[in-house]
Design a protein around this motif. Structure first.
Motif, short mmCIF file in Angstrom:
data_model
loop_
_atom_site.label_atom_id
_atom_site.label_comp_id
_atom_site.label_asym_id
_atom_site.label_seq_id
_atom_site.Cartn_x
_atom_site.Cartn_y
_atom_site.Cartn_z
N SER A 1 0.70 -0.95 0.12
CA SER A 1 0.08 -0.12 -0.02
C SER A 1 0.53 1.30 0.48
CB SER A 1 -0.69 0.46 0.72
OG SER A 1 -0.27 0.07 2.17
N SER B 1 0.34 2.34 -6.13
CA SER B 1 -0.99 2.89 -4.68
C SER B 1 -1.30 4.22 -4.56
CB SER B 1 -0.80 2.05 -3.32
OG SER B 1 -1.81 2.25 -2.35
N LEU C 1 -2.84 5.08 -7.74
CA LEU C 1 -4.39 4.98 -7.79
C LEU C 1 -5.43 5.89 -7.18
CD1 LEU C 1 -6.34 2.47 -8.76
CD2 LEU C 1 -5.82 1.18 -6.53
N ARG C 2 -5.06 5.96 -6.08
CA ARG C 2 -6.06 6.95 -4.82
C ARG C 2 -5.62 7.86 -5.89
NH1 ARG C 2 -3.21 4.21 0.07
NH2 ARG C 2 -1.43 6.28 -0.73
N LEU D 1 -8.46 7.63 -9.12
CA LEU D 1 -9.90 6.68 -8.55
C LEU D 1 -10.71 7.30 -7.81
CD1 LEU D 1 -11.15 4.56 -9.64
CD2 LEU D 1 -10.17 2.52 -7.64
N GLY D 2 -9.94 8.09 -7.02
CA GLY D 2 -10.91 8.90 -5.45
C GLY D 2 -11.37 10.33 -6.94
N GLN E 1 -16.69 4.10 -4.11
CA GLN E 1 -15.57 4.84 -3.14
C GLN E 1 -15.79 4.27 -1.52
OE1 GLN E 1 -18.50 8.01 -3.83
NE2 GLN E 1 -17.28 9.46 -4.06
N LEU F 1 -12.35 1.15 -1.85
CA LEU F 1 -11.43 2.45 -1.90
C LEU F 1 -11.00 2.76 -0.24
CD1 LEU F 1 -9.22 3.58 -4.14
CD2 LEU F 1 -10.10 5.50 -4.33
N LYS F 2 -12.35 3.24 0.40
CA LYS F 2 -11.94 4.24 1.30
C LYS F 2 -11.43 3.16 2.45
CE LYS F 2 -13.28 7.24 5.31
NZ LYS F 2 -14.51 8.39 5.39
N THR G 1 -9.79 0.08 1.89
CA THR G 1 -8.81 -1.01 1.67
C THR G 1 -7.80 0.56 1.99
OG1 THR G 1 -9.06 -0.65 -0.65
CG2 THR G 1 -9.84 -2.14 0.78
N GLY H 1 -6.61 2.83 -0.56
CA GLY H 1 -6.56 2.57 -2.06
C GLY H 1 -5.77 1.43 -2.10
N GLY I 1 -8.37 -1.66 -6.52
CA GLY I 1 -8.50 -0.64 -8.34
C GLY I 1 -10.23 -1.00 -8.61
#
Length: 110
Positions: free
Chosen positions: A4, A9, A12-13, A16-17, A65, A68-69, A71, A73, A76
């Motif tokens: 992470s 990571s 991705l955050r 993606l966020g 969402q 994602l939160k 984990t 980030g 995926g």
């Protein structure tokens, strides 16, 4: 095992966020339009179908969402999952554009 703390990571955050936030924003606007505006060019059945699909997509995005939160980030989303959301936003934009064009035509005739 997924690290992470890896740059992937963070990437991705950072991508993606905000993308998920954008989907929520546009689905929220679309839902408001479908629930409050008069859309004479859209049958009641098509309107209800579009509204149902927007509501479902909003729930799916909310779930993404949340994942994602929780984990941090580390999760995926496949593009095959997001493509229908993207297409739906485009469909909603077309309805909004058509409404604006219709309204601007009325204003020009007044």
């Amino acid at each position: 095992m997924f690290d992470s703390n890896s740059p992937n990571s963070d990437l991705l955050r950072s991508i993606l966020g905000p993308l998920l936030e954008d989907f929520q924003y546009w689905f929220g606007r679309s839902r408001l339009l479908l629930e409050t505006e008069t859309l004479p060019f859209l049958s009641a059945e098509k309107r209800a179908d579009l509204l149902a699909r927007v509501s479902t997509a909003q729930q799916e995005v909310s779930t993404a969402q949340m994942l994602l939160k929780v984990t941090d980030g580390q999760v995926g989303i496949e593009t095959s999952v997001m493509k229908p959301w993207h297409d739906l936003v485009g469909e909603c934009w077309q309805v909004a554009v058509r409404l604006r064009l219709q309204e601007s035509g009325k204003n020009n005739c007044d």
